[in-house]
Design an enzyme around this catalytic site. Structure first.
Site, mmCIF file in Angstrom:
data_model
loop_
_atom_site.group_PDB
_atom_site.id
_atom_site.type_symbol
_atom_site.label_atom_id
_atom_site.label_comp_id
_atom_site.label_asym_id
_atom_site.label_seq_id
_atom_site.Cartn_x
_atom_site.Cartn_y
_atom_site.Cartn_z
ATOM 1 N N TYR A 67 0.733 -1.066 0.061
ATOM 2 C CA TYR A 67 0.058 0.062 -0.035
ATOM 3 C C TYR A 67 0.882 1.241 0.019
ATOM 4 O O TYR A 67 1.724 1.301 0.968
ATOM 5 C CB TYR A 67 -0.801 -0.147 1.037
ATOM 6 N N THR A 107 11.119 1.000 3.269
ATOM 7 C CA THR A 107 11.359 2.410 2.592
ATOM 8 C C THR A 107 11.981 3.354 3.694
ATOM 9 O O THR A 107 12.105 3.125 4.893
ATOM 10 C CB THR A 107 9.610 3.257 2.671
ATOM 11 N N TYR A 131 2.054 5.272 6.769
ATOM 12 C CA TYR A 131 2.658 4.460 5.754
ATOM 13 C C TYR A 131 3.912 4.050 6.264
ATOM 14 O O TYR A 131 4.240 2.817 6.165
ATOM 15 C CB TYR A 131 2.835 5.439 4.525
ATOM 16 N N TRP A 157 11.905 7.332 -2.831
ATOM 17 C CA TRP A 157 11.806 8.096 -4.023
ATOM 18 C C TRP A 157 11.588 7.353 -5.223
ATOM 19 O O TRP A 157 12.461 7.669 -6.404
ATOM 20 C CB TRP A 157 12.756 9.191 -4.008
HETATM 21 N N1 LIG Z 1 7.229 4.021 -4.614
HETATM 22 C C1 LIG Z 1 7.984 4.649 -3.729
HETATM 23 O O1 LIG Z 1 8.436 5.695 -3.973
HETATM 24 C C2 LIG Z 1 8.747 3.770 -2.985
HETATM 25 C C3 LIG Z 1 8.326 2.480 -2.856
HETATM 26 N N2 LIG Z 1 8.821 1.639 -1.801
HETATM 27 C C4 LIG Z 1 8.530 0.384 -1.702
HETATM 28 O O2 LIG Z 1 8.986 -0.478 -2.902
HETATM 29 C C5 LIG Z 1 8.051 -1.372 -3.209
HETATM 30 C C6 LIG Z 1 7.424 -1.335 -4.613
HETATM 31 O O3 LIG Z 1 6.828 -0.010 -4.695
HETATM 32 P P1 LIG Z 1 6.242 0.575 -6.104
HETATM 33 O O4 LIG Z 1 6.479 -0.662 -7.153
HETATM 34 O O5 LIG Z 1 6.600 1.757 -6.367
HETATM 35 O O6 LIG Z 1 4.579 0.454 -5.512
HETATM 36 P P2 LIG Z 1 3.372 0.404 -6.605
HETATM 37 O O7 LIG Z 1 2.479 1.330 -5.911
HETATM 38 O O8 LIG Z 1 3.902 0.999 -8.018
HETATM 39 O O9 LIG Z 1 2.843 -0.944 -6.735
HETATM 40 C C7 LIG Z 1 2.421 -1.702 -5.596
HETATM 41 C C8 LIG Z 1 1.681 -2.971 -6.271
HETATM 42 O O10 LIG Z 1 1.192 -3.458 -5.056
HETATM 43 C C9 LIG Z 1 -0.179 -4.330 -5.371
HETATM 44 N N3 LIG Z 1 -1.062 -4.318 -4.266
HETATM 45 C C10 LIG Z 1 -1.678 -3.334 -3.493
HETATM 46 N N4 LIG Z 1 -2.373 -3.985 -2.939
HETATM 47 C C11 LIG Z 1 -2.488 -5.337 -3.087
HETATM 48 C C12 LIG Z 1 -3.229 -6.392 -2.509
HETATM 49 N N5 LIG Z 1 -4.122 -6.249 -1.663
HETATM 50 N N6 LIG Z 1 -2.817 -7.587 -3.130
HETATM 51 C C13 LIG Z 1 -2.062 -7.692 -4.140
HETATM 52 N N7 LIG Z 1 -1.189 -6.697 -4.715
HETATM 53 C C14 LIG Z 1 -1.658 -5.392 -4.099
HETATM 54 C C15 LIG Z 1 -0.682 -2.991 -6.393
HETATM 55 O O11 LIG Z 1 -1.424 -3.433 -7.004
HETATM 56 P P3 LIG Z 1 -2.628 -2.704 -8.128
HETATM 57 O O12 LIG Z 1 -1.874 -2.559 -9.114
HETATM 58 O O13 LIG Z 1 -3.671 -3.756 -8.443
HETATM 59 O O14 LIG Z 1 -3.089 -1.737 -7.142
HETATM 60 C C16 LIG Z 1 0.606 -2.503 -7.139
HETATM 61 O O15 LIG Z 1 0.841 -3.259 -8.155
HETATM 62 C C17 LIG Z 1 6.634 -1.267 -1.975
HETATM 63 O O16 LIG Z 1 7.219 -2.362 -0.912
HETATM 64 C C18 LIG Z 1 6.934 0.175 -1.447
HETATM 65 O O17 LIG Z 1 6.478 0.282 -0.240
HETATM 66 C C19 LIG Z 1 9.706 2.001 -1.101
HETATM 67 C C20 LIG Z 1 10.327 3.326 -1.149
HETATM 68 C C21 LIG Z 1 9.851 4.351 -2.215
HETATM 69 C C1 LIG Z 2 3.425 17.231 -7.384
HETATM 70 C C2 LIG Z 2 4.116 17.915 -6.236
HETATM 71 C C3 LIG Z 2 4.867 17.616 -5.118
HETATM 72 N N1 LIG Z 2 5.446 18.218 -4.327
HETATM 73 C C4 LIG Z 2 6.114 17.607 -3.199
HETATM 74 C C5 LIG Z 2 5.186 16.957 -2.190
HETATM 75 C C6 LIG Z 2 6.178 16.054 -1.407
HETATM 76 O O1 LIG Z 2 6.790 16.583 -0.468
HETATM 77 C C7 LIG Z 2 7.122 15.459 -2.415
HETATM 78 C C8 LIG Z 2 6.922 14.114 -3.174
HETATM 79 O O2 LIG Z 2 5.714 13.909 -3.429
HETATM 80 P P1 LIG Z 2 4.884 12.583 -3.771
HETATM 81 O O3 LIG Z 2 3.398 12.565 -3.391
HETATM 82 O O4 LIG Z 2 5.204 12.494 -5.185
HETATM 83 O O5 LIG Z 2 5.777 11.557 -3.159
HETATM 84 P P2 LIG Z 2 5.843 10.810 -1.696
HETATM 85 O O6 LIG Z 2 4.482 10.345 -1.546
HETATM 86 O O7 LIG Z 2 6.249 11.754 -0.724
HETATM 87 O O8 LIG Z 2 6.810 9.853 -2.063
HETATM 88 C C9 LIG Z 2 7.102 8.927 -1.225
HETATM 89 O O9 LIG Z 2 6.393 7.442 -1.679
HETATM 90 C C10 LIG Z 2 6.471 6.294 -0.791
HETATM 91 C C11 LIG Z 2 5.797 5.391 -1.272
HETATM 92 C C12 LIG Z 2 7.934 6.044 -0.454
HETATM 93 O O10 LIG Z 2 8.217 5.203 0.171
HETATM 94 C C13 LIG Z 2 8.988 7.139 -0.239
HETATM 95 O O11 LIG Z 2 10.199 6.828 -0.499
HETATM 96 C C14 LIG Z 2 8.720 8.377 -1.017
HETATM 97 O O12 LIG Z 2 8.946 8.145 -2.545
HETATM 98 O O13 LIG Z 2 7.042 16.448 -3.526
HETATM 99 C C15 LIG Z 2 5.653 19.645 -4.422
HETATM 100 O O14 LIG Z 2 6.294 20.235 -3.655
HETATM 101 N N2 LIG Z 2 5.050 20.228 -5.549
HETATM 102 C C16 LIG Z 2 4.338 19.480 -6.580
HETATM 103 O O15 LIG Z 2 3.943 19.895 -7.571
#
Ligand SMILES: NC(=O)C1=CN([C@@H]2O[C@H](COP(=O)(O)OP(=O)(O)OC[C@H]3O[C@@H](n4cnc5c(N)ncnc54)[C@H](OP(=O)(O)O)[C@@H]3O)[C@@H](O)[C@H]2O)C=CC1
Ligand SMILES: Cc1cn([C@H]2C[C@H](O)[C@@H](COP(=O)(O)OP(=O)(O)O[C@H]3O[C@@H](C)C(=O)[C@@H](O)[C@H]3O)O2)c(=O)[nH]c1=O
Length: 293
Positions: A67, A107, A131, A157
């Site tokens: 999530y 994360t 989160y 990120w």
């Molecule tokens: N994005 C980021 O900036 C960061 C991500 N992470 C971690 O890295 C990992 C990968 O992230 P990322 O690829 O960006 O995440 P995404 O949000 O792109 O993908 C997450 C996936 O999890 C699936 N999912 C959510 N709920 C369920 C459920 N109930 N059952 C099965 N699948 C589910 C979603 O499915 P669906 O497509 O159907 O919604 C989606 O495909 C995660 O553990 C995240 O916490 C860590 C740091 C930063």
């Molecule tokens: C779109 C936008 C964002 N921001 C800021 C808001 C926030 O502080 C920062 C990043 O915003 P986002 O909502 O894209 O990202 P955010 O949800 O903070 O990203 C996080 O996601 C989870 C899943 C992680 O695990 C983290 O490592 C991190 O990547 O940028 C601006 O200042 N201006 C803008 O126009």
């Protein structure tokens, strides 16, 4: 050797698939990969998770599902906890029972950002938002359930060609607006999901990981270098050649439901040494991603 990858439609799941399709990693010829979506393996239902492993013989799980809606999690705590914590505990229990190796992704948001130098794996987590709390609970569930045979990779990120992320949001907003306000007082390191995928597959194909019973470990991974969201956005605009003014602003002037850490740079020393990884600078990784968009 059968590897299960959850979160097939997410950024990391899709990046792993792309990398495998390119066939550029050695030592994977004896591996088969199964990718599951929410429909194929729904992590909300713990019984459903158990029954999946009764009928599928798996050697390694790479848990890319999570999530990840940071602001929404503040209101949707139960759902975030179910996927990021309870389901992870279940995967760990199953991994222990069936002697499966588990790679789980966590994360930088487990940290409160009060440090001023890169976070190591020994630093104490103290999340600022729901989160981060649920992701930390997932980590702790793995550590207590399976003291051996798991690797927790913390990253931050993450962006890619796929799904929703900061790079795609900025490209979209910059093409529709003359100016954008972007926070400049949160410092971290952008991570290209394709590079993370590469590192994960290097670990999976490492004999040391597959053949030995090793204590469960946390490893930090991101690209190299550091950036604020403002600098990151500036680089995205500059490489893409979009005409849009960016204004650096303070976090307090961009209010969001979830608090974010001011500083979340991760030290990559441990992962680079243990798995001999060469990690690209985030600016080079960003260029590569933008070429693929
Ligand atoms: N994005 C980021 O900036 C960061 C991500 N992470 C971690 O890295 C990992 C990968 O992230 P990322 O690829 O960006 O995440 P995404 O949000 O792109 O993908 C997450 C996936 O999890 C699936 N999912 C959510 N709920 C369920 C459920 N109930 N059952 C099965 N699948 C589910 C979603 O499915 P669906 O497509 O159907 O919604 C989606 O495909 C995660 O553990 C995240 O916490 C860590 C740091 C930063
Ligand atoms: C779109 C936008 C964002 N921001 C800021 C808001 C926030 O502080 C920062 C990043 O915003 P986002 O909502 O894209 O990202 P955010 O949800 O903070 O990203 C996080 O996601 C989870 C899943 C992680 O695990 C983290 O490592 C991190 O990547 O940028 C601006 O200042 N201006 C803008 O126009």
């Amino acid at each position: 050797m059968k590897i299960l990858i959850t979160g097939k439609n997410g950024q990391l799941g899709k990046s792993i698939k792309r990398l495998l399709d390119e066939k550029c990693i050695d030592n994977l010829s004896s591996f088969s990969f199964i990718f599951t979506s929410r429909e194929e393996l729904n992590l909300e239902n713990l019984e459903n998770i158990q029954s999946y492993f009764v009928s599928n013989d798996i050697d390694v799980i790479i848990n890319c599902a999570a999530y990840t809606k940071v602001d929404q999690a503040e209101e949707d705590q139960n759902q975030a906890n179910l996927i990021n914590h309870n389901a992870v505990r279940e995967l760990a229990k199953i991994s222990k029972k069936y002697k499966i190796k588990l790679i789980h992704i966590s994360t930088d948001f487990v940290f409160n950002g009060h440090k001023e130098e890169p976070y190591t794996e020994d630093d104490e987590p103290s999340p600022l938002n729901i989160y981060g709390e649920t992701k930390l609970a997932g980590e702790l569930a793995i550590i207590s359930t399976m003291p051996f045979n798991s690797i927790i990779i913390r990253t931050g990120w993450v962006y890619s060609e796929f799904g929703n992320n900061f790079v795609k949001t900025i490209l979209n907003l910059a093409s529709k607006n003359n100016a954008l306000d972007i926070v400049s007082d949160q410092i971290g390191t952008p991570t290209y999901a394709y590079d993370l995928a590469h590192s994960i597959l290097n670990i999976v194909s490492d004999e040391n990981f597959l053949e030995n019973e090793k204590p469960t470990a946390i490893l930090h991974y991101s690209n190299e270098g550091e950036s604020s969201w403002y600098e990151f956005a500036k680089e995205i605009i500059s490489i893409s050649g979009i005409n849009c003014n960016l204004n650096p602003i303070k976090t307090k002037d961009y209010p969001l439901p979830a608090k974010r850490p001011k500083y979340s740079i991760l030290s990559k020393k441990k992962i680079s040494q243990e798995y001999s990884l060469n990690i690209d600078h985030w600016k080079d990784a960003l260029k590569a991603c933008l070429q693929n968009l």
